[in-house]
Motif scaffolding. Structure first.
Motif, PDB file in Angstrom:
ATOM      1  N   GLY A 193      -2.761   0.895   2.391  1.00  0.00           N
ATOM      2  CA  GLY A 193      -1.909   0.824   1.207  1.00  0.00           C
ATOM      3  C   GLY A 193      -2.550   0.335  -0.062  1.00  0.00           C
ATOM      4  N   TYR A 194      -3.734  -0.281   0.011  1.00  0.00           N
ATOM      5  CA  TYR A 194      -4.401  -0.695  -1.221  1.00  0.00           C
ATOM      6  C   TYR A 194      -4.897   0.516  -2.009  1.00  0.00           C
ATOM      7  CZ  TYR A 194      -4.589  -5.462   0.719  1.00  0.00           C
ATOM      8  OH  TYR A 194      -4.270  -6.686   1.235  1.00  0.00           O
ATOM      9  N   GLU A 195      -5.302   1.564  -1.275  1.00  0.00           N
ATOM     10  CA  GLU A 195      -5.884   2.743  -1.916  1.00  0.00           C
ATOM     11  C   GLU A 195      -4.890   3.880  -2.107  1.00  0.00           C
ATOM     12  OE1 GLU A 195      -7.232   1.511   1.026  1.00  0.00           O
ATOM     13  OE2 GLU A 195      -8.657   0.200  -0.001  1.00  0.00           O
ATOM     14  N   TYR A 232       3.089  -1.538   3.168  1.00  0.00           N
ATOM     15  CA  TYR A 232       2.758  -2.962   3.185  1.00  0.00           C
ATOM     16  C   TYR A 232       3.785  -3.692   4.047  1.00  0.00           C
ATOM     17  CZ  TYR A 232       1.643  -7.676   1.537  1.00  0.00           C
ATOM     18  OH  TYR A 232       1.284  -8.998   1.479  1.00  0.00           O
ATOM     19  N   GLN A 238       5.554 -11.395  -0.266  1.00  0.00           N
ATOM     20  CA  GLN A 238       5.892 -10.050  -0.742  1.00  0.00           C
ATOM     21  C   GLN A 238       6.674  -9.297   0.323  1.00  0.00           C
ATOM     22  OE1 GLN A 238       2.667  -7.753  -2.465  1.00  0.00           O
ATOM     23  NE2 GLN A 238       3.651  -5.805  -1.977  1.00  0.00           N
ATOM     24  N   ASP A 241       7.323  -2.645   2.269  1.00  0.00           N
ATOM     25  CA  ASP A 241       7.598  -1.412   1.528  1.00  0.00           C
ATOM     26  C   ASP A 241       8.781  -0.633   2.108  1.00  0.00           C
ATOM     27  OD1 ASP A 241       5.702  -1.382  -0.537  1.00  0.00           O
ATOM     28  OD2 ASP A 241       4.115  -0.703   0.821  1.00  0.00           O
ATOM     29  N   ARG A 298       7.186   0.176  -4.899  1.00  0.00           N
ATOM     30  CA  ARG A 298       5.883  -0.485  -4.747  1.00  0.00           C
ATOM     31  C   ARG A 298       5.375  -0.993  -6.099  1.00  0.00           C
ATOM     32  NH1 ARG A 298       0.728  -0.176  -2.258  1.00  0.00           N
ATOM     33  NH2 ARG A 298       1.712  -0.053  -0.201  1.00  0.00           N
ATOM     34  N   LYS A 302       4.243  -4.732  -7.068  1.00  0.00           N
ATOM     35  CA  LYS A 302       2.922  -5.023  -7.640  1.00  0.00           C
ATOM     36  C   LYS A 302       3.056  -5.814  -8.947  1.00  0.00           C
ATOM     37  CE  LYS A 302       0.121  -1.430  -7.791  1.00  0.00           C
ATOM     38  NZ  LYS A 302      -0.279  -0.005  -7.932  1.00  0.00           N
ATOM     39  N   THR A 369     -10.767  -7.382  -7.480  1.00  0.00           N
ATOM     40  CA  THR A 369     -10.442  -7.711  -6.092  1.00  0.00           C
ATOM     41  C   THR A 369     -11.715  -7.658  -5.259  1.00  0.00           C
ATOM     42  OG1 THR A 369      -8.266  -6.714  -6.358  1.00  0.00           O
ATOM     43  CG2 THR A 369      -9.015  -7.111  -4.122  1.00  0.00           C
ATOM     44  N   THR A 410      -0.222  -6.653  -2.764  1.00  0.00           N
ATOM     45  CA  THR A 410      -0.570  -5.538  -3.646  1.00  0.00           C
ATOM     46  C   THR A 410      -0.373  -5.965  -5.092  1.00  0.00           C
ATOM     47  OG1 THR A 410       1.672  -4.622  -3.575  1.00  0.00           O
ATOM     48  CG2 THR A 410       0.135  -3.875  -1.894  1.00  0.00           C
ATOM     49  N   HIS A 411      -1.258  -5.473  -5.974  1.00  0.00           N
ATOM     50  CA  HIS A 411      -1.243  -5.898  -7.371  1.00  0.00           C
ATOM     51  C   HIS A 411      -1.495  -4.719  -8.301  1.00  0.00           C
ATOM     52  CE1 HIS A 411      -1.199 -10.318  -6.829  1.00  0.00           C
ATOM     53  NE2 HIS A 411      -1.772 -10.023  -5.664  1.00  0.00           N
ATOM     54  N   SER A 413      -3.456  -2.835 -11.383  1.00  0.00           N
ATOM     55  CA  SER A 413      -4.890  -2.787 -11.667  1.00  0.00           C
ATOM     56  C   SER A 413      -5.208  -3.385 -13.035  1.00  0.00           C
ATOM     57  CB  SER A 413      -5.393  -1.341 -11.606  1.00  0.00           C
ATOM     58  OG  SER A 413      -4.676  -0.529 -12.529  1.00  0.00           O
TER      59      SER A 413
END
Length: 626
Positions: A193-195, A232, A238, A241, A298, A302, A369, A410-411, A413
């Protein structure tokens, strides 16, 4: 004291649940023991001060080479200890008095029935839990008075407390028939899920009510276990999802099933549990699926997660670096941040915090990150959440120049994606713990737009510009207050005029020639009733007793008793008298010997209550000897 100092330094604040309860018990043990050996005052000529900070100073000085963070948090540690000790000393005084009363009661009741005096387990636990009396101290003091204590009952109460404390922790765990077998057959879930918000995966397990099954059909609530996922799983504050799982036929054919995912939890090690409902078709173990996360939700998570990091940095900047995180929630539409602090934040401080966060958002800073060794992250200055478990390798999320935290969430960018930040509320949730609730991202825009809409309507109703709303509302409030005061004054004057016509109905009661007046004044309100009673008792010659009742409306009853000095000297008191009468009307009240008020909720009983009042006051005065 070393245990207490290190715990507070690590962010554990005294409370009545969980780890906070451990700190509170330790602090109370130190205070109680110190007082028993004669420790009083702060060592600086203040006999009423706290002595724990002085002890803590020694502990901190001995700890400087072991844990430098203790020294940096000296101010917050000493402040927390002082507040906790002074609160407990007040409680301790009340507890010592209560123990004496409980021992007297135990001795008295045992004497009545011939049993050996015993302090109940419930009372012993009350002293232990609320007043901080160690069980051995209670037993020792009780023994000196010849009283035993009910240890079995105490143990039962203690177990109930432990259960409540455990319930305060949000522990996520699957209820499955054989956890070991599931762990053996299903590997840890690979998180993508980060990508990406989309991935193809294989169904490794299906659970219904925690029990493994091979396939499920439409309409069933299920828990799906995948080999890999973009979803996530709830952790680090958090939420999990939302989204959909799609099952297709062979070689990408027709869609066979749709599963709506409403929550994702992590359990049995690092297995992601996708909780949802089969909306269409059926699914079975071994099938390939397409997993799709709800991108809008999401993005909300974030924005709120990164905003939470900025908020913590702003708090440390505005109110001091000694404050620490005590919990958080990162949801799609809001954030909640708990932090250690001993007082409410001022309006100025809240505005300064908001301004800082929004400045950092507008700076459009790119986040960095990195995954690194835990010790390297700590050496770099990354903030860790007390109580969180970290592996040898950790993920560090940094807003350069602003924030650096260990975080698996998750954040965004770039901080500009947050768009804006607004604090909704700030309040205390426990001793020494404050909570801020705020919105960011789309939720921030929606909040501001809705408030703007409210302001437009308000301006339209008040026929003023937005900048003049405050002054206009203040004017209206003042006009309303003045009108209410005038109305109350008029009602009181009307009540007095009405009462004047009742003075002739007073009856004389022998042998002291007391003039008694008991009347129902209809719908007169409580203030008017008070004015009427004061006027009548002043008009009638001393000795006089006036008892008035009314039903102002909405199921309410008002009662007033006004006795002149001559009646009070005879031993008849208004405060004691009116309470018993009010009980007939479903209420209660009291006051001074010469004047008392009461209320009730049963106006239908008022006539009977006044008749009882008339009979009782006549009887009470008639029985007094000349």
């Amino acid at each position: 004291m070393r245990a207490v100092v290190y715990l507070i330094s690590d962010g554990v604040i005294p409370s009545n649940i969980g780890r906070g309860y451990v700190v509170r018990r330790l602090i109370r043990r130190v205070v109680r023991t110190g007082r028993l050996i004669g420790m009083r005052g702060d060592g600086h000529e203040n006999s009423e001060g706290a002595f724990l900070p002085s002890l803590a100073e020694t502990v901190i000085s001995l700890s400087s080479e072991i844990d430098p963070d203790v020294e940096s948090r000296r101010k917050s540690i000493l402040g927390e200890l002082q507040r906790e000790e002074l609160r407990f000393v007040q409680t301790l005084g009340r507890g010592e008095k209560l123990l004496d009363e409980l021992l007297d009661e135990a001795l008295g009741s045992a004497g009545d029935i011939g049993d050996k005096p015993c302090l109940s387990g419930k009372d012993v636990f009350l002293l232990y839990d609320t007043y901080g009396f160690p069980i051995e101290i209670t037993a020792e003091i009780a023994s000196e008075r010849g009283v035993t204590i009910d240890m079995k009952g105490f143990d039962i109460e203690m177990e109930n407390q432990r259960k409540q404390s455990q319930a305060a922790h949000n522990v996520i765990k699957l209820s499955v028939g054989n956890e070991t077998e599931i762990i053996k057959s299903i590997p840890d879930t690979e998180f993508l899920g980060y990508e990406s918000l989309f991935a193809t995966a294989v169904v490794k397990g299906i659970l219904i009510n925690g029990n493994p099954v091979e396939n499920v059909s439409e309409g069933t609530d299920v828990e799906i276990l995948l080999d890999r996922t973009p979803f996530y799983a709830e952790s680090g504050g958090q939420v999990g999802d939302n989204g959909f799982l799609y099952v297709y036929g062979e070689e990408g054919g027709k869609q066979n099933a749709v599963i709506e995912i409403k929550d994702v939890q992590k359990s049995l090690g690092n297995i992601f549990v996708h909780k949802g409902t089969i909306k269409q078709g059926s699914v079975e173990v071994g099938k390939k699926i397409d997993a799709a996360v709800d991108g809008k939700l999401r993005q909300g998570a974030k924005a709120h997660h990164t905003a939470t990091h900025l908020l913590q940095s702003a708090l440390k900047s505005v109110i001091g670096s000694e404050t620490s995180q005590a919990g958080s929630l990162v949801a799609f539409d809001r954030l909640r941040f708990d932090f250690s602090f001993h007082r409410p934040l001022t309006e100025k401080e809240l505005l300064e915090i908001e301004s800082l966060v929004n400045q950092w958002i507008s700076d459009a800073t790119h986040l960095e990150t990195n995954v690194m060794a835990l010790q390297d992250a700590k050496n770099a200055g990354a903030t860790a959440m007390f109580g969180e478990k970290y592996g040898e390798q950790v993920r560090v999320v940094e807003v350069p120049g602003v924030s650096m935290e260990l975080c698996g969430g998750t954040h965004v960018s770039n901080t500009a994606e947050i768009r804006g930040f607004k604090i909704i509320s700030e309040q205390g949730i426990a001793s020494g713990v404050r909570r801020i609730e705020a919105v960011a991202g789309d939720a921030f825009v929606e909040y501001v737009c809705s408030r703007d809409n409210y302001m437009r309507h308000l301006c339209s109703s008040l026929k003023v510009k937005a900048e003049d709303v405050n002054s206009r509302v203040e004017t209206i409030v003042e006009e309303l207050r003045t009108a209410r005061n005038e109305a109350s004054s008029l009602r009181s004057k009307i009540a007095v005029l009405k009462a004047a016509s009742l003075a002739s109905k007073a009856v004389l009661v022998e042998p002291h020639n007391v003039r008694i007046l008991v009347e129902n004044m209809g719908d007169v309100d409580a203030d008017g009733l008070k004015s009427a009673a004061e006027h009548l008792v002043g008009t009638l010659q001393d000795p006089a007793a006036v008892i008035l009742g009314s039903s102002p409306g909405d199921g309410k009853v008002s009662l007033v008793a006004a006795f002149s000095p001559g009646v009070v000297k005879l031993g008849v008191q208004a405060g004691k008298f009116v309470g018993g009468i009010a009980k007939l009307c479903g209420g209660g009240g009291g006051g001074k010997p010469n004047f008392a008020q009461a209320g009730g909720r049963k106006p239908e009983n008022l006539p009977d209550a006044l008749e009882k009042a008339r009979a009782e006051i006549v009887a009470a005065l008639s029985s007094k000897a000349s």
